[in-house]
Design an enzyme around this catalytic site. Structure first.
Site, mmCIF file in Angstrom:
data_model
loop_
_atom_site.group_PDB
_atom_site.id
_atom_site.type_symbol
_atom_site.label_atom_id
_atom_site.label_comp_id
_atom_site.label_asym_id
_atom_site.label_seq_id
_atom_site.Cartn_x
_atom_site.Cartn_y
_atom_site.Cartn_z
ATOM 1 N N ARG A 74 0.806 -1.218 0.000
ATOM 2 C CA ARG A 74 0.000 0.000 0.000
ATOM 3 C C ARG A 74 0.847 1.279 0.000
ATOM 4 O O ARG A 74 0.631 2.192 -0.801
ATOM 5 C CB ARG A 74 -0.942 0.031 1.226
ATOM 6 C CG ARG A 74 -2.146 -0.861 1.106
ATOM 7 C CD ARG A 74 -2.484 -1.462 2.449
ATOM 8 N NE ARG A 74 -1.468 -2.460 2.763
ATOM 9 C CZ ARG A 74 -1.599 -3.751 2.470
ATOM 10 N NH1 ARG A 74 -2.712 -4.174 1.961
ATOM 11 N NH2 ARG A 74 -0.625 -4.602 2.708
ATOM 12 N N THR A 75 1.790 1.359 0.928
ATOM 13 C CA THR A 75 2.518 2.621 1.107
ATOM 14 C C THR A 75 3.357 2.948 -0.123
ATOM 15 O O THR A 75 3.333 4.078 -0.632
ATOM 16 C CB THR A 75 3.404 2.543 2.363
ATOM 17 O OG1 THR A 75 2.617 2.036 3.437
ATOM 18 C CG2 THR A 75 3.959 3.900 2.734
ATOM 19 N N LYS A 102 25.966 -4.673 -2.131
ATOM 20 C CA LYS A 102 27.425 -4.853 -2.271
ATOM 21 C C LYS A 102 28.149 -4.138 -1.144
ATOM 22 O O LYS A 102 29.343 -3.884 -1.230
ATOM 23 C CB LYS A 102 27.886 -4.295 -3.620
ATOM 24 C CG LYS A 102 27.259 -4.966 -4.821
ATOM 25 C CD LYS A 102 27.769 -4.288 -6.089
ATOM 26 C CE LYS A 102 26.992 -4.733 -7.302
ATOM 27 N NZ LYS A 102 27.214 -3.824 -8.443
ATOM 28 N N ARG A 124 11.340 3.752 3.625
ATOM 29 C CA ARG A 124 10.947 2.761 4.642
ATOM 30 C C ARG A 124 12.177 1.955 5.008
ATOM 31 O O ARG A 124 12.947 1.538 4.134
ATOM 32 C CB ARG A 124 9.856 1.836 4.107
ATOM 33 C CG ARG A 124 9.569 0.684 5.053
ATOM 34 C CD ARG A 124 8.351 -0.096 4.664
ATOM 35 N NE ARG A 124 7.138 0.644 4.954
ATOM 36 C CZ ARG A 124 5.923 0.101 4.915
ATOM 37 N NH1 ARG A 124 5.770 -1.167 4.602
ATOM 38 N NH2 ARG A 124 4.855 0.821 5.190
ATOM 39 N N HIS A 154 5.000 5.699 11.552
ATOM 40 C CA HIS A 154 4.491 5.579 10.171
ATOM 41 C C HIS A 154 3.509 6.747 10.013
ATOM 42 O O HIS A 154 2.290 6.571 10.029
ATOM 43 C CB HIS A 154 3.802 4.219 10.018
ATOM 44 C CG HIS A 154 3.477 3.828 8.612
ATOM 45 N ND1 HIS A 154 3.622 4.677 7.531
ATOM 46 C CD2 HIS A 154 2.990 2.657 8.105
ATOM 47 C CE1 HIS A 154 3.252 4.030 6.433
ATOM 48 N NE2 HIS A 154 2.855 2.819 6.749
HETATM 49 N N1 CP Z 1 -0.157 -0.099 5.973
HETATM 50 C C1 CP Z 1 1.012 -0.359 5.382
HETATM 51 O O1 CP Z 1 2.041 0.239 5.696
HETATM 52 O O2 CP Z 1 0.950 -1.303 4.390
HETATM 53 P P1 CP Z 1 2.195 -1.743 3.504
HETATM 54 O O3 CP Z 1 3.185 -2.413 4.422
HETATM 55 O O4 CP Z 1 1.641 -2.670 2.448
HETATM 56 O O5 CP Z 1 2.797 -0.508 2.908
#
Ligand code: CP
Length: 334
Positions: A74-75, A102, A124, A154
């Protein structure tokens, strides 16, 4: 502060001296006016997805780098789509095939991308604080968005969660919200708690077995429940969380069947909540572990609207960060 929710030192590096948003690293410490600005801007971006031509020129000429060291559906995709709908160019770095494998350090990777004059990073990482580290490292013209760092934060998830709650239930200052499940390992829980607190939610509950709660979690301003039926009593919003097995360092649960029996959300358990209660889940869902399919696919679930809202929120955040930089450029060269 619990070691499960590390506090990152050095003040609040996400605010600029003029008070505008410089990076988006966590909800914690953000003024309410910034949350409201993003939420209001997202409202206007929602309509773009319903148009025949789903694009605006807002970020034309900008380059956004998606740098995901951890899995995401999603993110990552909504950030990519958000940047493209704003007419930015998008680089998706596949970490599995990048020179990170590497032995190149994170900051060397960032320096190389900066040498290409990119404008911002969406990042992320499995380590709490990784986005803060990069934000302190990049040129002052570049911005960083934390798309999830370890169990810490998040922020765009917290924003899209409150945006969904606002759209479905109205102002949060009258609402009771229960967050259920693996609070210990959840950056989603922490970000949602901070967002709800800043917006004045008077009753935030966390519901979990003792093994899945951080020490001193009540310092976040929440009420703690170990019994699901008690925790759900009269709530307007239920957020279900996945068991994050990938972050568990020990066997914290007897079995997933037993967990579902005690903490899984079924239609029967949901009867304890307000009759108009809504159900959120950040995804990915584990059906039959924390949530029954009848609830996940039922009329109370707003799980797919969360994804739609996530796209609008991410467009709003990108606009806010790029807009602040452009105002500086116009001031300096205008
Ligand atoms: N909610 C969320 O962060 O989903 P993803 O890990 O799929 O990005």
């Amino acid at each position: 502060m619990s070691p499960a929710f590390p506090r990152l030192g050095g003040g609040n590096p996400q605010l600029r001296p003029d008070g505008r948003l410089g990076h988006l690293l966590s909800i914690e410490g953000l003024p309410e006016r910034i949350l409201l600005e993003i939420l209001n801007t997202a409202e206007s971006f929602l309509q773009i997805g319903e148009r025949a031509v789903k694009k605006t020129p807002t970020l034309r000429g900008k380059t956004v780098v998606n740098l995901f060291f951890e899995s995401s559906t999603r993110t990552r995709t909504t950030f990519e789509l958000a940047a493209k709908r704003l007419s930015a160019d998008v680089l998706n770095i596949n970490v599995a095939t990048s020179s990170h494998n590497k032995g190149e350090s994170l900051l060397d990777t960032i320096d190389n991308l900066m040498a290409m004059h990119v404008d911002g990073f969406v990042m992320r990482h499995n380590e709490a604080g990784a986005a803060h580290l990069v934000a302190r490292h990049v040129d002052q013209d570049a911005w960083v968005i934390n798309a999830g760092d370890g169990r810490h934060a998040h922020p765009t998830q917290g924003l899209l969660d409150v945006f969904t709650i606002l759209r479905h239930k109205g102002p949060v200052d009258q609402l009771k919200v229960a967050i259920v499940g693996d609070i210990l390992h959840s950056r989603v829980a922490r970000s949602q708690i901070h967002a709800l607190s800043i917006l004045g939610c008077p009753d935030i509950r966390v519901v979990a077995p003792k093994t899945l709660l951080p020490a001193a979690v009540e310092h976040l301003g929440v009420r703690v429940f170990h019994d699901l039926d008690e925790g759900l009593e009269g709530v307007d919003v239920v957020t279900m969380l996945r068991l994050q097995q990938e972050r568990m360092e020990a066997n914290l649960l007897p079995s997933s069947n037993e967990y579902f029996r005690q903490y899984g959300l079924t239609d029967k358990r949901l009867e304890r909540a307000d009759p108009d209660a809504i159900v959120l889940h950040p995804g990915p869902m584990n059906r039959g572990v924390e949530i029954d399919s009848a609830v996940a696919d039922g009329p109370r679930a707003v799980i797919l609207p969360q994804v739609t809202h996530g796209l609008a929120i991410r467009m709003a955040v990108l606009t806010s960060l790029a807009g602040a930089r452009d105002r500086d450029l116009h001031r300096d060269h205008g």
